[in-house]
Design an enzyme around this catalytic site. Structure first.
Site, PDB file in Angstrom:
ATOM      1  N   TYR A 164       0.967  -1.263  -0.115  1.00  0.00           N
ATOM      2  CA  TYR A 164      -0.025  -0.055   0.141  1.00  0.00           C
ATOM      3  C   TYR A 164       0.895   1.189  -0.136  1.00  0.00           C
ATOM      4  CZ  TYR A 164      -3.601   3.384   1.777  1.00  0.00           C
ATOM      5  OH  TYR A 164      -4.327   4.366   1.664  1.00  0.00           O
ATOM      6  N   ASP A 171       9.135   2.552  -0.376  1.00  0.00           N
ATOM      7  CA  ASP A 171       8.268   3.036   0.253  1.00  0.00           C
ATOM      8  C   ASP A 171       8.521   3.017   1.691  1.00  0.00           C
ATOM      9  OD1 ASP A 171       6.274   4.268   1.831  1.00  0.00           O
ATOM     10  OD2 ASP A 171       4.754   3.296   0.265  1.00  0.00           O
ATOM     11  N   LYS A 174       4.860   9.300   8.444  1.00  0.00           N
ATOM     12  CA  LYS A 174       4.995   8.893  10.010  1.00  0.00           C
ATOM     13  C   LYS A 174       5.975   9.290  10.846  1.00  0.00           C
ATOM     14  CE  LYS A 174       2.115   5.110   8.175  1.00  0.00           C
ATOM     15  NZ  LYS A 174       0.692   5.146   8.562  1.00  0.00           N
TER      16      LYS A 174
HETATM   17  N1  HOZ Z   1      -3.062   3.767   6.315  1.00  0.00           N
HETATM   18  C1  HOZ Z   1      -3.036   3.417   7.256  1.00  0.00           C
HETATM   19  C2  HOZ Z   1      -2.777   2.231   7.717  1.00  0.00           C
HETATM   20  N2  HOZ Z   1      -1.807   1.495   6.848  1.00  0.00           N
HETATM   21  C3  HOZ Z   1      -4.259   3.738   8.308  1.00  0.00           C
HETATM   22  C4  HOZ Z   1      -4.531   5.100   8.538  1.00  0.00           C
HETATM   23  C5  HOZ Z   1      -5.534   5.499   9.652  1.00  0.00           C
HETATM   24  O1  HOZ Z   1      -6.556   4.964   9.281  1.00  0.00           O
HETATM   25  O2  HOZ Z   1      -5.427   6.332  10.218  1.00  0.00           O
END
Ligand code: HOZ
Length: 437
Positions: free
Chosen positions: A144, A239, A267
């Protein structure tokens, strides 16, 4: 556990926000139940609106590596915020953060700050396309890279959790430029490259995926990708939104000893503020406007409050490498503890871990890619998730997400977590061999 306020807030949220949440995986859809509305957090603990306390294994999906409301970051933000929240003009702070990163990561000569991991990856592939003059990219099933159109092809994280790995709204034109490979399958990538000779601008990969649970690279896989990209003039994009500054200060690149051409961050780099970044060698990065023709911009990019938060955290992490050792030891204790509990039980399981990222899949075969991750028994995962939650342990509400530890976790928190796991597993066993069989 009383969660009435969360329930009420979720009902209200559903009137005004699609699905009641601002990011789909938060909705608890695949595990069922009501998402908790969080009021505050400190260290390793989250407190919901009803006043319940939870030991947190999400850490805001990665950023809070030193725990919530980490004092040096809070104080730095408090001091800075009185000077205004945004200027839309250059600041010394963004230069300091860029310098810190460029001087610490060998293959990063220049870095551009953006507002999220999604922006970083979208910009990185535009740059790779502009730089190489080629259009196609290779991505891996279950990886992802945020919600950019080009990446919502067999995407992991919330996309697969909710059953939409290929999102409607992505045009066939965009989708056809994204070629799909399987993680850990080097031959598959080689075949794609042969079939699309001279057309592939970039291979983008989470070097250690965290969006189909945590998955580890098999020996030779990433090394082979690096060689293939070198040979074929393809830009290799790592990534590192999840792994950057988390697995070690140098992220997965340092842990694995492999360098990418462009690296994306998010992050931890923003310490919980909305920050992303992409960086790489000078000759590639100088292709971005205003030095080069590839356009990318942002009103809030390099925002001073986000920069002071990120800078304060990264300065600390850089000068305290023992943090990574402590995190590794804490996560190892969770891994060993869970294995001890599950070993003699009839529940099939796999635990993957590296540093402070770990995931538990209820399946008998090793989890090495998207298909093996998707084989996990979701009913068992739901039972485990809810068993832990009601005992005050807050895990990601999907087997397709890595857990993230913070260094605020104490040994007693870990003991409490394993005690909750013991009770949960006993409960699952009773249930599995009682009513369900
Ligand atoms: N894309 C995030 C986890 N892989 C989730 C982010 C969220 O829902 O705060």
């Amino acid at each position: 556990m009383n969660t009435q306020k969360s329930k009420h807030l979720f009902e209200k949220a559903n009137q005004f926000i699609p699905g009641g949440v601002n990011s789909p995986v938060r909705a608890f859809k695949s595990v069922g139940g009501i998402p908790l509305f969080i009021k505050k957090a400190k260290g390793a603990y989250l407190y919901d609106e009803d006043g319940n306390r939870y030991i947190d294994y999400i850490a805001s999906w990665g950023p809070m590596i030193m725990g919530h409301a980490y004092e040096p970051v809070v104080e730095a933000i408090q001091q800075k915020v009185i000077d205004s929240t945004s200027f839309g003009a250059p600041t010394e702070l963004e230069v300091q953060l860029a310098q810190l990163i460029c001087e610490s990561i060998p293959n990063i000569d220049r870095i551009r700050m953006v507002n999220s991991g999604t922006e970083a990856t979208m910009s990185a592939i535009r740059l790779a396309r502009g730089f190489t003059g080629k259009n196609k990219i290779v991505k891996f099933a279950g990886c992802y890279h945020g919600h950019g159109d080009s990446f919502l092809i067999k995407a992991g994280s919330g996309a697969v959790t909710l059953g939409y790995p290929d999102s409607p709204g992505v045009t066939p034109g965009t989708a056809q430029d994204t070629l799909l490979a399987e993680y850990n399958d080097l031959q598959g990538v080689q075949k794609l490259v042969e079939a699309n000779q001279g057309e592939i601008a970039a291979v983008i990969i989470e070097p250690i995926p965290g969006n189909m649970g945590c998955i580890l690279p098999q020996e030779g896989f990433l090394e082979g990708l690096r060689q293939l990209c070198n040979r074929e003039n393809i830009i290799l994009i790592f990534d590192e939104v999840m792994t950057g500054f988390r697995l070690g200060f140098g992220g997965a690149q340092q842990t694995l000893g492999i360098e990418a051409d462009i690296v994306t961050y998010g992050k931890v780099i923003g310490a919980g503020m909305p920050v992303g970044a992409y960086g790489g060698k000078e000759e590639i990065m100088d292709f971005i406007a205003p030095t080069g023709p590839v356009y990318q911009a942002g009103t809030l990019s390099g925002n001073p409050i986000a920069m002071i938060a990120g800078l304060t955290l990264l300065q600390y992490l850089k000068t305290h490498p023992e943090v990574y050792l402590q995190l590794d030891q804490k996560c190892e204790a969770i891994e060993i503890g869970l294995k001890d509990l599950l070993e003699s039980k009839p529940l099939p399981y796999q635990i993957n871990r590296i540093g402070s990222m770990i995931s538990l899949h209820f399946t008998a075969s090793p989890v090495v890619d998207f298909n093996t991750a998707a084989n996990g028994n979701n009913q068992y995962f739901k039972d485990f998730f809810h068993g832990m939650l009601k005992r005050g342990i807050y895990l990601p509400p999907s087997a397709f997400e890595s857990w993230f530890l913070s260094n605020a976790l104490s040994l007693s928190d870990i003991d409490q977590t394993l005690a909750a796991a013991k009770e949960t597993i006993l409960e699952m066993e009773t249930f599995a061999f009682g009513s369900r069989h």
